[in-house]
Design a protein around this motif. Sequence first.
Motif, PDB file in Angstrom:
ATOM      1  N   UNK A  19       0.855  -1.187   0.000  1.00 33.37           N
ATOM      2  CA  UNK A  19       0.000   0.000   0.000  1.00 33.37           C
ATOM      3  C   UNK A  19       0.890   1.236   0.000  1.00 33.37           C
ATOM      4  N   UNK A  20       0.313   2.347  -0.470  1.00 34.31           N
ATOM      5  CA  UNK A  20       1.024   3.627  -0.464  1.00 34.31           C
ATOM      6  C   UNK A  20       0.088   4.691   0.094  1.00 34.31           C
ATOM      7  N   UNK A  21       0.593   5.461   1.063  1.00 36.31           N
ATOM      8  CA  UNK A  21      -0.150   6.566   1.675  1.00 36.31           C
ATOM      9  C   UNK A  21       0.575   7.860   1.328  1.00 36.31           C
ATOM     10  N   UNK A  22      -0.138   8.789   0.698  1.00 40.52           N
ATOM     11  CA  UNK A  22       0.459  10.055   0.281  1.00 40.52           C
ATOM     12  C   UNK A  22      -0.025  11.147   1.224  1.00 40.52           C
ATOM     13  N   UNK A  23       0.926  11.759   1.926  1.00 40.83           N
ATOM     14  CA  UNK A  23       0.609  12.749   2.970  1.00 40.83           C
ATOM     15  C   UNK A  23       1.308  14.059   2.679  1.00 40.83           C
ATOM     16  N   UNK A  24       0.994  14.635   1.521  1.00 40.15           N
ATOM     17  CA  UNK A  24       1.571  15.899   1.089  1.00 40.15           C
ATOM     18  C   UNK A  24       0.421  16.822   0.674  1.00 40.15           C
TER      19      UNK A  24
ATOM     20  N   UNK B 244      -8.867   9.889   1.421  1.00 37.11           N
ATOM     21  CA  UNK B 244      -9.394   9.471   0.121  1.00 37.11           C
ATOM     22  C   UNK B 244      -8.678   8.196  -0.273  1.00 37.11           C
ATOM     23  N   UNK B 245      -9.436   7.176  -0.711  1.00 40.70           N
ATOM     24  CA  UNK B 245      -8.874   5.862  -0.985  1.00 40.70           C
ATOM     25  C   UNK B 245      -9.248   5.384  -2.378  1.00 40.70           C
ATOM     26  N   UNK B 246      -8.354   4.628  -2.988  1.00 42.23           N
ATOM     27  CA  UNK B 246      -8.673   3.956  -4.245  1.00 42.23           C
ATOM     28  C   UNK B 246      -9.648   2.817  -3.956  1.00 42.23           C
ATOM     29  N   UNK B 247     -10.360   2.369  -4.980  1.00 35.48           N
ATOM     30  CA  UNK B 247     -11.367   1.323  -4.782  1.00 35.48           C
ATOM     31  C   UNK B 247     -10.762   0.024  -4.283  1.00 35.48           C
ATOM     32  N   UNK B 248      -9.516  -0.252  -4.663  1.00 34.69           N
ATOM     33  CA  UNK B 248      -8.887  -1.498  -4.224  1.00 34.69           C
ATOM     34  C   UNK B 248      -8.198  -1.375  -2.874  1.00 34.69           C
ATOM     35  N   UNK B 249      -8.235  -0.175  -2.252  1.00 32.02           N
ATOM     36  CA  UNK B 249      -7.657   0.008  -0.923  1.00 32.02           C
ATOM     37  C   UNK B 249      -6.148  -0.071  -0.884  1.00 32.02           C
ATOM     38  N   UNK B 250      -5.507   0.240  -2.013  1.00 31.30           N
ATOM     39  CA  UNK B 250      -4.043   0.187  -2.073  1.00 31.30           C
ATOM     40  C   UNK B 250      -3.400   1.571  -2.018  1.00 31.30           C
ATOM     41  N   UNK B 251      -4.157   2.592  -2.397  1.00 23.41           N
ATOM     42  CA  UNK B 251      -3.636   3.953  -2.451  1.00 23.41           C
ATOM     43  C   UNK B 251      -4.500   4.875  -1.598  1.00 23.41           C
ATOM     44  N   UNK B 252      -3.850   5.812  -0.883  1.00 24.77           N
ATOM     45  CA  UNK B 252      -4.579   6.707   0.013  1.00 24.77           C
ATOM     46  C   UNK B 252      -3.954   8.091  -0.018  1.00 24.77           C
ATOM     47  N   UNK B 253      -4.799   9.091   0.183  1.00 25.40           N
ATOM     48  CA  UNK B 253      -4.339  10.465   0.391  1.00 25.40           C
ATOM     49  C   UNK B 253      -4.831  10.933   1.753  1.00 25.40           C
ATOM     50  N   UNK B 254      -3.928  11.518   2.534  1.00 27.88           N
ATOM     51  CA  UNK B 254      -4.272  12.079   3.839  1.00 27.88           C
ATOM     52  C   UNK B 254      -3.616  13.448   3.957  1.00 27.88           C
ATOM     53  N   UNK B 255      -3.931  14.164   5.042  1.00 25.88           N
ATOM     54  CA  UNK B 255      -3.278  15.438   5.281  1.00 25.88           C
ATOM     55  C   UNK B 255      -4.255  16.544   5.604  1.00 25.88           C
ATOM     56  N   UNK B 256      -3.737  17.781   5.649  1.00 27.79           N
ATOM     57  CA  UNK B 256      -4.578  18.902   6.050  1.00 27.79           C
ATOM     58  C   UNK B 256      -5.651  19.225   5.023  1.00 27.79           C
ATOM     59  N   UNK B 257      -5.466  18.804   3.777  1.00 26.11           N
ATOM     60  CA  UNK B 257      -6.472  19.058   2.761  1.00 26.11           C
ATOM     61  C   UNK B 257      -7.748  18.258   2.932  1.00 26.11           C
ATOM     62  N   UNK B 258      -7.718  17.292   3.828  1.00 26.22           N
ATOM     63  CA  UNK B 258      -8.885  16.432   4.017  1.00 26.22           C
ATOM     64  C   UNK B 258      -9.936  17.080   4.914  1.00 26.22           C
TER      65      UNK B 258
ATOM     66  N   UNK C 222      -7.323   8.526  11.651  1.00 26.24           N
ATOM     67  CA  UNK C 222      -8.544   7.851  11.219  1.00 26.24           C
ATOM     68  C   UNK C 222      -8.280   6.873  10.076  1.00 26.24           C
ATOM     69  N   UNK C 223      -7.317   7.184   9.213  1.00 25.54           N
ATOM     70  CA  UNK C 223      -6.956   6.203   8.188  1.00 25.54           C
ATOM     71  C   UNK C 223      -6.386   4.944   8.839  1.00 25.54           C
TER      72      UNK C 223
END
Length: 315
Positions: free
Chosen positions: A142-147, A278-292, A306-307
């Motif tokens: 999995x990859x979590x993008x926090x930028x 925000x997550x991809x449908x397959x649950x492999x990619x995620x975006x987190x951070x202050x923009x959420x 929460x992620x």
Amino acid sequence: MREKIAIIGAGIAGCTAARMLADAGHEIVLFEKSGGTGGRLSTRRTEFGEFDHGAQYVTAKGAPFRSLMAALSDQNAAARWRPTGQDREGDWFVGTPGMSGLVKPMLKGLNVHMRTRIVDMQRREDGIVCTTEQAEEQVFDRVIVAIPSPQASALLSPVDRIFKALDDVVYMPCWTSMFGFENPIDTLPNLFRGDDTMTISWLARNNTKPKRSGVESICAQAGAEWSRDNLEMDKNEAVSVMQAALEEMAGRKLAPVYAQAHRWRYARVDKPLGMPFLASDDGKLFAIGDGMLGGRVEAAFESGRLLCAHLNATS
């Protein structure tokens, strides 16, 4: 099941996710493009003193973040700041010996790659391939993008169109100038807050914060509208203009021994996405951070927390 997870970005959201997932038994690899951790919880250290040139302090409204502040205080990584002129209720916390101190305890024992930018991601049968600027590849479950959301969208949208939703997040910029002086400037307040149109809408004497050096070090931040209108200004010109505004506040000419400016393109979230991640449908990619959830440091922490609660509950 133990997974290999990449986290891109070592701000409060990324560090929170890294710590929680590592504690849950996963293999974490954290990538940070800059030379320091904390994102906007940044501290510039110079021979003329320290400058918290990003977020100036944090507040804790919810129980999880209050618990984190208590734990960090016990580790001497956080302290309450009670400046003269404090204009908002509640406890103000700062990192010690700088704002970046708030994230450093989270990274103990973790695999952190500094000055490493991820420039491409691809799906493959064996996982998500992340490629660095140096063309080095690693494969992750999995990859979590926090930028910041615009940067996250540029990285994630080519892999999965669901992340185009990040383009709806609106940020405002901020010019910050840092001034060091040999002697105290007693005609300046310890703290000043103005409005978004002002050349200086926030001023703090950084040396008044707990566990800082005694050298007079001043952080001056421009208003969001002023910063937007002058976003492409040369850094030297920004320093000069903001020093003139500082001199007007002080009522006299000033002779700083240190003067530098930093441009934050994504300083304040004016319109968040409105969900914790925000997550991809397959649950492999995620975006987190202050923009959420919003621009407060606690909101970015909650996004990462929460992620992780979601992943721990579903894995």
